[in-house]
Design a protein around this motif. Structure first.
Motif, PDB file in Angstrom:
ATOM      1  N   GLU A  37      40.211  45.485  31.807  1.00 52.21           N
ATOM      2  CA  GLU A  37      41.264  44.523  32.119  1.00 52.21           C
ATOM      3  C   GLU A  37      40.646  43.200  32.547  1.00 52.21           C
ATOM      4  O   GLU A  37      39.657  43.182  33.282  1.00 52.21           O
ATOM      5  N   VAL A  38      41.231  42.106  32.091  1.00 52.13           N
ATOM      6  CA  VAL A  38      40.866  40.788  32.595  1.00 52.13           C
ATOM      7  C   VAL A  38      41.818  40.525  33.757  1.00 52.13           C
ATOM      8  O   VAL A  38      43.025  40.369  33.562  1.00 52.13           O
TER       9      VAL A  38
ATOM     10  N   GLN B 298      41.655  35.280  34.411  1.00 51.18           N
ATOM     11  CA  GLN B 298      40.973  34.543  33.336  1.00 51.18           C
ATOM     12  C   GLN B 298      40.243  33.316  33.884  1.00 51.18           C
ATOM     13  O   GLN B 298      39.114  33.030  33.495  1.00 51.18           O
TER      14      GLN B 298
ATOM     15  N   GLY C  67      34.913  33.894  25.223  1.00 53.28           N
ATOM     16  CA  GLY C  67      35.082  35.195  24.595  1.00 53.28           C
ATOM     17  C   GLY C  67      35.330  36.327  25.572  1.00 53.28           C
ATOM     18  O   GLY C  67      35.019  37.470  25.273  1.00 53.28           O
TER      19      GLY C  67
ATOM     20  N   GLU D 187      37.048  39.173  26.911  1.00 53.45           N
ATOM     21  CA  GLU D 187      38.088  40.065  26.418  1.00 53.45           C
ATOM     22  C   GLU D 187      37.717  41.502  26.748  1.00 53.45           C
ATOM     23  O   GLU D 187      36.575  41.806  27.059  1.00 53.45           O
ATOM     24  N   THR D 188      38.707  42.361  26.691  1.00 54.77           N
ATOM     25  CA  THR D 188      38.454  43.777  26.934  1.00 54.77           C
ATOM     26  C   THR D 188      37.602  44.346  25.809  1.00 54.77           C
ATOM     27  O   THR D 188      37.506  43.772  24.735  1.00 54.77           O
TER      28      THR D 188
END
Length: 129
Positions: free
Chosen positions: A7-8, A11, A34, A36-37
């Motif tokens: 999980e992010v 951000q 970039g 991301e999960t």
């Protein structure tokens, strides 16, 4: 070490939750663009000097907690592989090692000792394999 970002969490601050062979925690992604999960190969870094630590019974290395994953701190358990100049300790955490600057009485540490400490965060640096 291979981790999975699950999980992010934030951000803007690049805060992520991850699972790894040594535990689940939250940390700060230092890979730039970039975010991301998914699965990534990474190195961990403890960004600040450790001011307090404890000797513990032998255990498998672990990184747990942090942020949304369990508190205000990341807890690190590992085995001392060496103590260098300037209080830099080489610590084995599972299959990998990290270098940790430890302020408090590192002369008490010996190779093979197991230690635990809390850190406000762990930084995560991805690399290509």
């Amino acid at each position: 070490m291979q981790i999975e970002i699950v999980e992010v969490l934030d951000q803007e601050r690049a805060m992520v939750a991850f699972n790894s062979p040594v535990g689940s925690a939250a940390g700060v992604w230092k890979g730039g663009q970039g975010l991301e999960t998914g699965t990534h190969h990474v190195e961990f870094e403890i960004p600040d000097e450790v001011h307090s630590w404890s000797l513990v019974q032998p255990t498998h290395g672990a990184i747990t907690g942090g942020g949304a994953r369990g508190g205000d701190f990341v807890t690190v358990h590992g085995q001392v592989e060496g103590v260098g100049e300037d209080s830099v300790v080489t610590l084995r955490i599972g299959p990998d090692v990290i270098f940790v600057e430890m302020e408090d009485s590192v002369e008490r540490l010996n190779q093979g000792d197991y230690v635990t400490f809390n850190s406000p965060t762990v930084e995560i640096y991805p690399y290509q394999t």
